[in-house]
Scaffold this active site. Structure first.
Site, PDB file in Angstrom:
ATOM      1  N   SER A 284     -23.055  -4.328 -49.804  1.00 55.45           N
ATOM      2  CA  SER A 284     -22.902  -2.900 -50.059  1.00 55.45           C
ATOM      3  C   SER A 284     -22.706  -2.120 -48.770  1.00 55.45           C
ATOM      4  O   SER A 284     -23.258  -2.487 -47.721  1.00 55.45           O
ATOM      5  CB  SER A 284     -24.146  -2.365 -50.789  1.00 55.45           C
TER       6      SER A 284
ATOM      7  N   TYR B 125     -32.731  -0.843 -51.605  1.00 53.00           N
ATOM      8  CA  TYR B 125     -31.488  -1.453 -52.081  1.00 53.00           C
ATOM      9  C   TYR B 125     -30.660  -1.967 -50.909  1.00 53.00           C
ATOM     10  O   TYR B 125     -30.208  -3.119 -50.900  1.00 53.00           O
ATOM     11  CB  TYR B 125     -30.695  -0.436 -52.893  1.00 53.00           C
TER      12      TYR B 125
END
Length: 335
Positions: free
Chosen positions: A130, A157
């Site tokens: 990501s 995350y």
């Protein structure tokens, strides 16, 4: 022989499976259908794949964080490649639900690598990282580059995604398992995610409800249309990193690489809303809000590495992509 796509009921997973099926691949789609967002939407994606590609698609309702269940589900299948897109997504959700990220993104990633290394037929594992790993890094002239330091994540995350990259580097070194990590930026398009801005804004505008615009609208995002993303994912799958067994100063030259995959255009959030308003034909009620914890002000992908190596060249500006999303949204919801 089959390609395994984890997170096949998810947004990018669905489109990747569809592209592979369209070119004649046999695809094993795996997903646990969790309720982070609409389970019905996930079921509808799977139903669409089964209806259009019933001869080449097999769906496994399995949680890849459960290693024994994963092994049992995959035992009848011979897999040549893996596209591991399944994960617990969302920066803001990780603030209140940290354990979900450890199970899915850390334990699950390890389990998929274990499946790959013990299956002597797997040639390449492509996995989702990501752009969140860049955290609050200062933005360079050409955007975030894969060479930038990414050891100061500002959300759990992001931390799990960086940890996935490190684990993959280790497995590539120890077991010579070719892997490619993809740092996704903001992806949108038909069959998108209901927790992301494009969907949330479209839903609210059509309903005459206000939209929450964070950091008072002073944000920029590298919006990338799903078709461009999938082209890059499939190109990566088809081109595993070479492993010549040589070493370099400081360690092994592992068959592992990491790419940014984005549009290489950073759009102002307010401009995105303008295009959305023009497409829908309704003015948004803009509710300006402060920055949210774990969020970043700007993203911008330096895609020079994946462009150089694989010829990746996104072609869809938001002025072309947003109308395609809105058209699908209206059709899906009967609006």
């Amino acid at each position: 022989m089959s390609v395994l796509v984890t997170g096949a009921a998810g947004f990018i997973g669905y489109h990747t499976a569809a592209r592979l099926l369209a070119r004649g691949e046999t695809v094993i789609g795996l997903d646990n259908l969790n309720d982070y967002y609409s389970v019905q939407l996930k079921r509808d994606r799977i139903a669409d794949l089964e209806a259009r590609h019933h001869n080449g698609f097999t769906f496994l309702h399995t949680d890849f964080a459960d290693f024994e269940a994963l092994k049992q589900a995959l035992a009848p299948h011979r897999i040549t490649g893996i596209v591991h897109l399944g994960a617990q997504a969302g920066v803001r959700y990780s603030i209140d639900n940290p354990h979900a990220y450890v199970q899915s993104n850390l334990v699950g990633h390890l389990n998929v690598m274990e499946i790959a290394r013990h299956a002597d037929t797997v040639d390449h594992l492509v996995y989702a990282s990501s752009s969140s790993v860049y955290g609050a890094n200062p933005l360079g002239d050409g955007g975030f580059a894969v060479e930038d330091r990414v050891d100061q994540p500002i959300s759990l995350y992001a931390a799990t995604k960086k940890a996935d990259e490190l684990m993959s580097e280790t497995y590539a070194h120890l077991y010579r398992l070719p892997q490619t990590g993809l740092r996704f930026f903001t992806v949108y398009g038909p069959w998108g995610r209901p927790d992301m801005a494009m969907w949330l804004f479209t839903k609210a505008i059509l309903a005459g409800a206000p939209i929450s615009v964070f950091n008072n609208g002073d944000m920029r995002r590298d919006f990338t249309f799903i078709d461009d993303i999938v082209t890059g994912v499939v190109a990566c799958l088809d081109n595993p990193p070479p492993d010549d067994g040589q070493t370099k100063a400081g360690g092994s030259l592992s068959p592992h690489r990491v790419y940014n995959i984005g549009n290489h255009r950073s759009e102002e959030l307010m401009h995105m809303i303008d295009v959305l308003e023009q497409t829908i034909g309704i003015k948004a009620i803009r509710n300006l809000q402060p920055m949210q914890p774990g969020d970043v002000k700007e993203t911008y992908a330096d895609v020079s590495a994946i462009s150089r190596d694989l010829g990746f060249a996104p072609t869809t500006p938001i002025e072309a992509g947003i109308p395609r999303f809105v058209e699908w949204y209206r059709r899906y919801h009967g609006v």
